[in-house]
Design a protein around this motif. Structure first.
Motif, PDB file in Angstrom:
ATOM      1  N   PRO A  28     -73.908  21.977 116.321  1.00 24.00           N
ATOM      2  CA  PRO A  28     -74.695  20.761 116.075  1.00 24.00           C
ATOM      3  C   PRO A  28     -75.745  20.937 114.980  1.00 24.00           C
ATOM      4  O   PRO A  28     -75.972  20.013 114.196  1.00 24.00           O
ATOM      5  N   LYS A  29     -76.359  22.122 114.888  1.00 28.60           N
ATOM      6  CA  LYS A  29     -77.374  22.342 113.842  1.00 28.60           C
ATOM      7  C   LYS A  29     -76.728  22.312 112.455  1.00 28.60           C
ATOM      8  O   LYS A  29     -77.280  21.736 111.524  1.00 28.60           O
ATOM      9  N   ARG A  66     -77.455  19.616 109.446  1.00 31.58           N
ATOM     10  CA  ARG A  66     -77.838  20.002 108.073  1.00 31.58           C
ATOM     11  C   ARG A  66     -76.889  19.341 107.061  1.00 31.58           C
ATOM     12  O   ARG A  66     -77.312  18.893 105.998  1.00 31.58           O
ATOM     13  N   PHE A  67     -75.602  19.291 107.409  1.00 31.49           N
ATOM     14  CA  PHE A  67     -74.637  18.649 106.523  1.00 31.49           C
ATOM     15  C   PHE A  67     -74.984  17.168 106.335  1.00 31.49           C
ATOM     16  O   PHE A  67     -75.013  16.674 105.209  1.00 31.49           O
ATOM     17  N   ILE A  68     -75.246  16.479 107.434  1.00 34.50           N
ATOM     18  CA  ILE A  68     -75.608  15.057 107.360  1.00 34.50           C
ATOM     19  C   ILE A  68     -76.881  14.881 106.540  1.00 34.50           C
ATOM     20  O   ILE A  68     -76.978  13.971 105.713  1.00 34.50           O
ATOM     21  N   GLU A  69     -77.826  15.747 106.732  1.00 34.51           N
ATOM     22  CA  GLU A  69     -79.100  15.670 106.010  1.00 34.51           C
ATOM     23  C   GLU A  69     -78.873  15.856 104.508  1.00 34.51           C
ATOM     24  O   GLU A  69     -79.384  15.095 103.686  1.00 34.51           O
TER      25      GLU A  69
END
Length: 172
Positions: free
Chosen positions: A18-19, A23-26
Motif C-alpha cells: 500500500p505504501k 507513492r505511485f499515485i502521489e
C-alpha cells in the motif's frame, strides 16, 4: 572449464504494498498537475494518428512488389508516371492542386518528371488531413493496382475530380 547454464530471468513480483502504491499515485498526480494545460483527450487522437501512420508504413512496405525499394522511393512517383491515370501534365497539376493543395507554377511549361518531382518535394507541406487521405488511397491502390487503375481511369474520363476519386478509394 565447466559451462555455465544461464537460467531464464524471472520477472520481479508485482508490488502491492500500500505504501508503494500510494507513492505511485502521489507521483502520478504530481506529474499530471505539472502538465496542467495539456489536453489529455488529444492523446487518444495522437495515438490513433501514430497507429494509422505506423500501420500504413508497415502495410506499404510489405504489400508492394519491391518492398524496401518502393518504401525508399515512395509510391507517388510510380502512380503519377502511369499514363492510364495521368495522361497529361494538366492531370498531374490538377491532382496536386485539388488533392494536396500544392500549386505548381508554370506547370504547362514543365516536363512530367519535373511536375512529379515538385509534388514529391512539396507533399510534406500539404495539410495533414489531405496527406492522410492520400496515404489511405495509395494504400488501397497499391493493394489492388490493376483493378483500381482501370476504375480510376473510368472515373476520370467520366469527369470525376481527383477529390471524388480519392474519396471513393478511401471509402473502399
Amino acid at each position: 572449464m565447466a559451462e555455465q547454464v544461464s537460467q531464464p530471468k524471472r520477472r520481479p513480483p508485482k508490488r502491492s504494498d500500500p505504501k508503494a502504491l500510494f507513492r505511485f499515485i502521489e507521483e502520478l498526480s504530481w506529474l499530471l498537475s505539472s502538465y496542467d494545460g495539456t489536453d489529455f483527450k488529444a492523446l487518444a487522437k495522437l495515438s490513433d494518428e501514430y497507429m494509422s501512420a505506423t500501420s500504413l508504413r508497415n502495410s506499404l512496405s510489405h504489400r508492394t512488389a519491391n518492398g524496401k525499394e518502393d518504401a525508399l522511393v515512395g509510391v507517388i512517383p510510380g502512380i503519377l508516371v502511369d499514363e492510364t491515370l495521368f495522361p497529361t501534365n494538366e492531370d498531374i497539376a490538377d491532382f496536386a492542386s485539388s488533392l494536396l493543395d500544392i500549386a505548381i507554377p508554370r506547370w504547362s511549361k514543365k516536363s512530367k518528371y519535373e511536375l512529379i518531382g515538385h509534388i514529391v518535394c512539396h507533399t510534406h507541406l500539404a495539410p495533414p488531413i489531405r496527406r492522410r487521405k492520400l496515404a489511405e488511397a495509395l494504400e488501397s491502390l497499391v493493394a489492388d493496382r490493376d483493378i483500381l487503375t482501370r476504375q480510376i481511369a473510368k472515373q476520370r474520363q467520366g469527369g470525376a475530380s481527383w477529390n471524388e476519386v480519392i474519396q471513393s478509394l478511401v471509402a473502399n
